[in-house]
Design an enzyme around this catalytic site. Sequence first.
Site, PDB file in Angstrom:
ATOM      1  N   ARG A   1      89.995 -18.971  15.031  1.00 33.50           N
ATOM      2  CA  ARG A   1      88.733 -19.731  15.118  1.00 33.50           C
ATOM      3  C   ARG A   1      87.467 -18.936  14.863  1.00 33.50           C
ATOM      4  O   ARG A   1      86.368 -19.467  15.055  1.00 33.50           O
ATOM      5  CB  ARG A   1      88.605 -20.393  16.498  1.00 33.50           C
ATOM      6  CG  ARG A   1      89.799 -21.231  16.936  1.00 33.50           C
ATOM      7  CD  ARG A   1      90.076 -22.389  16.036  1.00 33.50           C
ATOM      8  NE  ARG A   1      91.108 -23.279  16.572  1.00 33.50           N
ATOM      9  CZ  ARG A   1      91.805 -24.128  15.829  1.00 33.50           C
ATOM     10  NH1 ARG A   1      91.591 -24.196  14.517  1.00 33.50           N
ATOM     11  NH2 ARG A   1      92.710 -24.905  16.378  1.00 33.50           N
TER      12      ARG A   1
ATOM     13  N   ASN B   1      91.151 -21.566   7.878  1.00 38.89           N
ATOM     14  CA  ASN B   1      90.280 -22.722   8.154  1.00 38.89           C
ATOM     15  C   ASN B   1      89.281 -22.444   9.266  1.00 38.89           C
ATOM     16  O   ASN B   1      89.121 -23.216  10.205  1.00 38.89           O
ATOM     17  CB  ASN B   1      91.101 -23.982   8.454  1.00 38.89           C
ATOM     18  CG  ASN B   1      91.972 -23.840   9.695  1.00 38.89           C
ATOM     19  OD1 ASN B   1      92.227 -22.718  10.145  1.00 38.89           O
ATOM     20  ND2 ASN B   1      92.407 -24.957  10.258  1.00 38.89           N
TER      21      ASN B   1
ATOM     22  N   ASP C   1      95.805 -24.427   4.913  1.00 36.33           N
ATOM     23  CA  ASP C   1      96.468 -24.992   6.108  1.00 36.33           C
ATOM     24  C   ASP C   1      95.572 -25.965   6.857  1.00 36.33           C
ATOM     25  O   ASP C   1      94.408 -25.683   7.115  1.00 36.33           O
ATOM     26  CB  ASP C   1      96.874 -23.892   7.078  1.00 36.33           C
ATOM     27  CG  ASP C   1      97.505 -24.494   8.335  1.00 36.33           C
ATOM     28  OD1 ASP C   1      98.337 -25.395   8.191  1.00 36.33           O
ATOM     29  OD2 ASP C   1      97.145 -24.076   9.443  1.00 36.33           O
TER      30      ASP C   1
ATOM     31  N   ASP D   1     101.929 -21.459  15.089  1.00 37.11           N
ATOM     32  CA  ASP D   1     100.814 -22.383  14.801  1.00 37.11           C
ATOM     33  C   ASP D   1      99.879 -22.449  16.012  1.00 37.11           C
ATOM     34  O   ASP D   1      99.427 -23.521  16.422  1.00 37.11           O
ATOM     35  CB  ASP D   1     101.322 -23.778  14.411  1.00 37.11           C
ATOM     36  CG  ASP D   1     100.203 -24.637  13.803  1.00 37.11           C
ATOM     37  OD1 ASP D   1      99.073 -24.122  13.643  1.00 37.11           O
ATOM     38  OD2 ASP D   1     100.466 -25.807  13.492  1.00 37.11           O
TER      39      ASP D   1
END
Lengths: 318, 427
Positions: free
Chosen positions: B65, B95, B153, B306
């Site tokens: 993040r 991402n 992703d 994940d």
Amino acid sequence: MTQERYTFPHRHLLGIEPLEPRDIQMILDQAQAFEEVCDRPEIKIVPALRKRLVVNLFFENSTRTRNSFEIAEKRLSAEIINFYPDSSSLSKGETLIDTAMNLQAMRPDLIVMRHSAAGAPVMLAQHITKASIVNAGDGAREHPTQALLDAYTLRKHFGRLEGLKVAIVGDIRNSRVVRSNLWLLTKMGAHVTLVGPPTLLPRELQATWPGIHCTNDFDAIIPEMDAIMMLRCQFERGTGAYIPGQGEYVRYYQLNAARMRRAKPEAVVLHPGPMNRGVEITSEVADGPNSVILDQVTNGVPVRMAVLYLLNNAAMEA
Amino acid sequence: MSLLIKNARILDPSQGLNEPGSLLVLDGRVAAIGADVQAPADAELLDAQGMVLSPGFIDLHVHFREPGQTAKETIETGSRAAVAGGFTSVCAMANTRPVNDSVAITELALNRARAANLCRYFPLGTLTKGMAGEELADYGTLKGAGCIAFSDDGRPIMNAAIMRKALEYTAWLDVPVVAHEEDEHLADKGFMHEGAVSAALGCRGISAAAEEVMVARDLILAEHTGGHVHFQHLSTKGSLRLVREAKSRGVRVTCEVTPHHFSLTDEELRRFDSDFKMNPPLRPQADVDAVLLAIADGTVDAIATDHAPHAWDDKSCELPDAAFGILGLETALPLVLERLVKPGVITLERAIELLTSGPAKVVHLDRRGLGSLAVGNPADFVLFDPEARITVDRAFIQSKSFNTPFKGWELPGKVLGTWVEGKRVWG
């Protein structure tokens, strides 16, 4: 009449799923008592919920269900607050749990809740410890008071639910009315046939309700049915994307006079409303001799009175 | 600067080691390993009686993040979660906000990881610029900056021609294209598996076909281009069957599965608890069984977590609005032991392979000596007690977030210490 004293054991009415047949029976019997109140020529009010605070929390627009609940609350002498956030909590930057905690801080006794997201009242109930929640419709999951008033209407008409053959026709996929009716009718021993085009009729429903019959062919099953429940074709919620068009829908699934001629003479027609006249049902049928659609609306009030009354009693006893 | 860990059960699938023995670390590298190790007299001693010593775990799939969403996780807190779970290397998805499609973001992340000084951090670059699915990212430049693979992703590549070009181009650079397979039209804004449970609950479902048609498409493209496609978090019987078949014909394909997809089913969604909402969604038992079979028969190359931290407010709204994703780093080893090793799906040795040399090969970290404790390799290793039990509570979880579906679970597998390049980073 049951001899033993059975108290309604549920704190909330989040759906029909957790109810036992005798709970359903109890609600319908209580509704019958309240129907007499509603039919009085003079004062149609009882003091059962006097000084109790009911919050009508409608995140999703609904005129009919909201009015029906509000009338039921007034006939029970409840104090009423209407709160229509009219959107999900997310769009306000507040979580659903924040909303729940804020409500609880105001100490209501009952919360009647409608929400566009399946499971929203289930989530809320995990955080509300001091009030009873009545689900007035959550997404396509459940709409328990609708199924109860449908059952009440059928029971009143036929004198029983067990063994009745009931077809539910239309947008099965996106309907909360269907799921609550599936729970209720199968628990009470009725035979359910779901009818709709393949794209709106998920066959996986048979995993949860193995006894039901699913078919795409409306015409084939009409003659056997005791009751035909037409669903609103929800073009405003994207039903259109699942079918070639309204014309073709009408061709296969509209309940019109020609189809009605093939039904049993004593068969009844139900619709949870609001109707699309000329789409899933024609006016001839909706207003015809087999229709109990307005009876459903009338019965909604005593049924909702019964639910509020029994939940309040259960909370008082707890 | 030497360290001797003795009396451990040495488990290193890359060398076929599974025996009582010792590990000698000298200047951050493996100096000797096995039953017969001679240590210098001044070596620091650690008696690891009853414990397993294996190469540090490698996670092909984490979301840390940073930059952009540091309320959920930072590279430092994510790295702490990693080493607490026995992971010494993580591959971080692109991402972030902004996404990692530039050398600047890659360098920023690598600097933060260096400052955290816990586990090794390997960034992925985006597969397309801005993760918009339209233009190829600067693969060579990003590889030069430290990216080890490329992925959008979280977002599928809906344009098959873009995927084809990405596979063609990256084949030359010898880096994998890492794919989150989900046809977004078929997924249709679903938020759980489409099946009996979603039908009963009236919830929008993501059909298994949404994953499978994309797996099929990209296997065809990999075969045509000679590129290497790595499938993330495969969750359906059909996907795994397709991969098994393609592998048997020599297509350059690898795949990972997650602990939650072999531990939980979509039945969990009946409580509307958003800690069970992730993408791909939890599937029915038949798919869970297919994942277990694919782990057992070698179709699966790696177990990846994940790890997707989300703050409380991202998760405590209505289920359709709640964020997708759950934590994974701290619970991976315990779930592998409980759900794979204990019931005999695979041996402990194979389980460790799926956490070490298996993932290392997918992104070529084996070429850097990772995932293996062969003499001369970096001394990245973990020491754990496979019997000791842990409880998944807030104190156990090192991540900044607490969005785990395993809250309150008691599981076997306690990480006692984690070392990166011979330096103890946990325990």
